[in-house]
Design an enzyme around this catalytic site. Structure first.
Site, PDB file in Angstrom:
ATOM      1  N   LYS A 151      -0.479 -14.781  14.152  1.00 36.43           N
ATOM      2  CA  LYS A 151       0.959 -14.524  14.239  1.00 36.43           C
ATOM      3  C   LYS A 151       1.637 -15.482  15.201  1.00 36.43           C
ATOM      4  O   LYS A 151       1.215 -15.621  16.345  1.00 36.43           O
ATOM      5  CB  LYS A 151       1.175 -13.082  14.702  1.00 36.43           C
ATOM      6  N   HIS A 177       9.279 -10.134   7.850  1.00 36.69           N
ATOM      7  CA  HIS A 177      10.553  -9.401   7.855  1.00 36.69           C
ATOM      8  C   HIS A 177      11.737 -10.325   7.570  1.00 36.69           C
ATOM      9  O   HIS A 177      12.631 -10.487   8.407  1.00 36.69           O
ATOM     10  CB  HIS A 177      10.766  -8.621   9.149  1.00 36.69           C
ATOM     11  N   HIS A 204       3.258  -2.285  13.710  1.00 30.39           N
ATOM     12  CA  HIS A 204       2.997  -2.208  15.150  1.00 30.39           C
ATOM     13  C   HIS A 204       2.390  -0.847  15.462  1.00 30.39           C
ATOM     14  O   HIS A 204       3.050   0.175  15.271  1.00 30.39           O
ATOM     15  CB  HIS A 204       4.290  -2.401  15.948  1.00 30.39           C
ATOM     16  N   HIS A 207       7.259 -15.027  12.939  1.00 29.22           N
ATOM     17  CA  HIS A 207       8.524 -14.382  13.317  1.00 29.22           C
ATOM     18  C   HIS A 207       9.574 -15.484  13.269  1.00 29.22           C
ATOM     19  O   HIS A 207       9.649 -16.308  14.173  1.00 29.22           O
ATOM     20  CB  HIS A 207       8.454 -13.744  14.710  1.00 29.22           C
ATOM     21  N   ASP A 222       7.102  -3.353   9.380  1.00 31.19           N
ATOM     22  CA  ASP A 222       7.521  -3.675  10.746  1.00 31.19           C
ATOM     23  C   ASP A 222       7.880  -2.402  11.503  1.00 31.19           C
ATOM     24  O   ASP A 222       8.739  -2.420  12.391  1.00 31.19           O
ATOM     25  CB  ASP A 222       8.691  -4.675  10.759  1.00 31.19           C
ATOM     26  N   HIS A 254       2.663  -5.437   7.740  1.00 24.77           N
ATOM     27  CA  HIS A 254       3.253  -5.769   9.053  1.00 24.77           C
ATOM     28  C   HIS A 254       3.502  -4.454   9.780  1.00 24.77           C
ATOM     29  O   HIS A 254       4.461  -3.736   9.471  1.00 24.77           O
ATOM     30  CB  HIS A 254       4.564  -6.539   8.877  1.00 24.77           C
TER      31      HIS A 254
END
Ligand code: NCD
Ligand code: ZN
Length: 343
Positions: free
Chosen positions: A98, A173, A15, A135, A245, A13
């Site tokens: 996602k 997460h 970004h 999420h 994350d 995970h």
């Protein structure tokens, strides 16, 4: 001097952003093999073509010799075309889709408002074995922010799992004892754990003043939840694995009247993890958590390469990195780093 060898970890995970920020942060994931790249760009990565183009931009920004390999995801919207998803999966371009509840987090405006509208896509994903990364927070402003994950599990995730029982789901997460317990109870569900949720509690947000660099979503929780996350991480249960994350934002966007959510942990992620696993007397479980369980869930072989972690004198990461005209603050775990990856 303590040393530890493990297979090259994967980050399930991450970004990476785009443009100057991408070029600044991608090298910081240098110790990871596969990285599952989140699609919440502006505009989001919705189609297979967009994912292919984003992947090319990542590869173009990848420093020579860095072993990191981007694994792409698509951003689920209420108009996502199930055929496009299936094609991107069959081409090996994406490993997951996602789900962002609309408004749940950074750049989630195009997310899902009504889950009914995406059931056909989820059924197709279930047929082809393509995981849904979730999420897991409700967005109802009436729900206390610290309860949004537990509420999501009860009101969205559990009904969804019963509706599409074959769907493979990753509760991204996970931050609560309730989330951990839910994952432990069901076969088709796994969860990623971040570095910062294993280290901090919500007290960190308010230690001596407001600490914007510790603001992330899902928000940090109380100590009892952190303990549940630590137990899960070191348990050896293959349904729990690393997804950092790591979510970089310009310092000016974090240190603001309305600062955005995300902790940039990539530069210190493995050093921090080794610290946590050592505290838990579970260094022998680190390889499973960081390099084996996620690969098994995603149906790929663990890396054949090894990295070496060494514990020595305390070292200081840079406080900030330059990203174009901006700066990004590196996550401060609140303890001295002693573990490092040695070349
Ligand atoms: C992420 C981001 O900045 O993109 N922020 C965060 O606090 N984790 C989005 C997300 O994963 O929720
Ligand atoms: Zn994220």
């Amino acid at each position: 001097m303590k040393r530890l060898q493990l297979r090259r970890p994967d980050d399930w995970h991450l970004h990476l952003r785009d443009g100057a920020m991408l070029r600044a942060v991608l090298p910081e994931s240098r110790d990871f093999g596969r990285v599952l790249v989140m699609p919440n760009l502006v505009p989001p990565v919705v189609t297979g073509d967009q994912a292919a183009a984003y992947r090319e931009r990542i590869l173009a920004a990848l420093p020579e010799g860095q072993p990191t390999r981007p694994v792409m995801t698509l951003y689920l919207t209420e108009t996502t075309d199930a055929r496009d998803v299936a094609r991107a999966a069959a081409d090996g371009l994406i490993a997951a889709v996602k789900l962002y509840p609309a408004g749940a987090t950074t750049n989630s405006q195009s997310g899902v408002r009504n889950i009914e509208r995406v059931i056909p896509v989820l059924e197709r994903m279930s047929e082809i074995g393509l995981p849904l990364c979730v999420h897991g927070e409700v967005t109802d402003p009436a729900v206390d922010i610290f309860d949004r994950e537990a509420e999501f599990i009860e009101t969205v995730l559990d009904p969804l799992r019963r509706r599409v029982p074959g769907l493979r789901v990753v509760l991204e997460h996970v931050t609560t004892a309730e989330g951990v317990a839910y994952v432990q109870a069901w076969e088709n569900i796994a969860a990623t754990l971040t570095v910062h949720h294993l280290i901090l509690t919500r007290n960190a947000l308010f230690a001596g003043g407001l600490r914007p660099h510790y603001y992330c979503l899902p928000v940090l929780k109380r100590a009892r939840h952190r303990e549940a996350l630590r137990r899960a991480a070191v348990s050896g249960d293959r349904r729990f694995f690393l997804g950092t994350d790591s979510a970089p934002h310009p310092v000016r966007a974090k240190e603001a009247a309305c600062g955005c959510a995300g902790c940039f942990t990539a530069p210190v992620a493995l050093a921090c993890l080794a610290h946590v696993f050592e505290e838990e007397r579970a260094l022998d479980r680190l390889e499973g958590f960081a390099a084996l369980h996620g690969a098994a869930f995603y149906g790929v072989e663990p890396s054949e390469e090894r990295i070496t972690l060494e514990k020595g004198e305390p070292w200081q990461p840079p406080a900030q990195l330059a990203a174009g005209d901006d700066r990004v603050a590196v996550f401060d775990p609140g303890f001295a780093l002693q573990w490092r990856v040695i070349p």
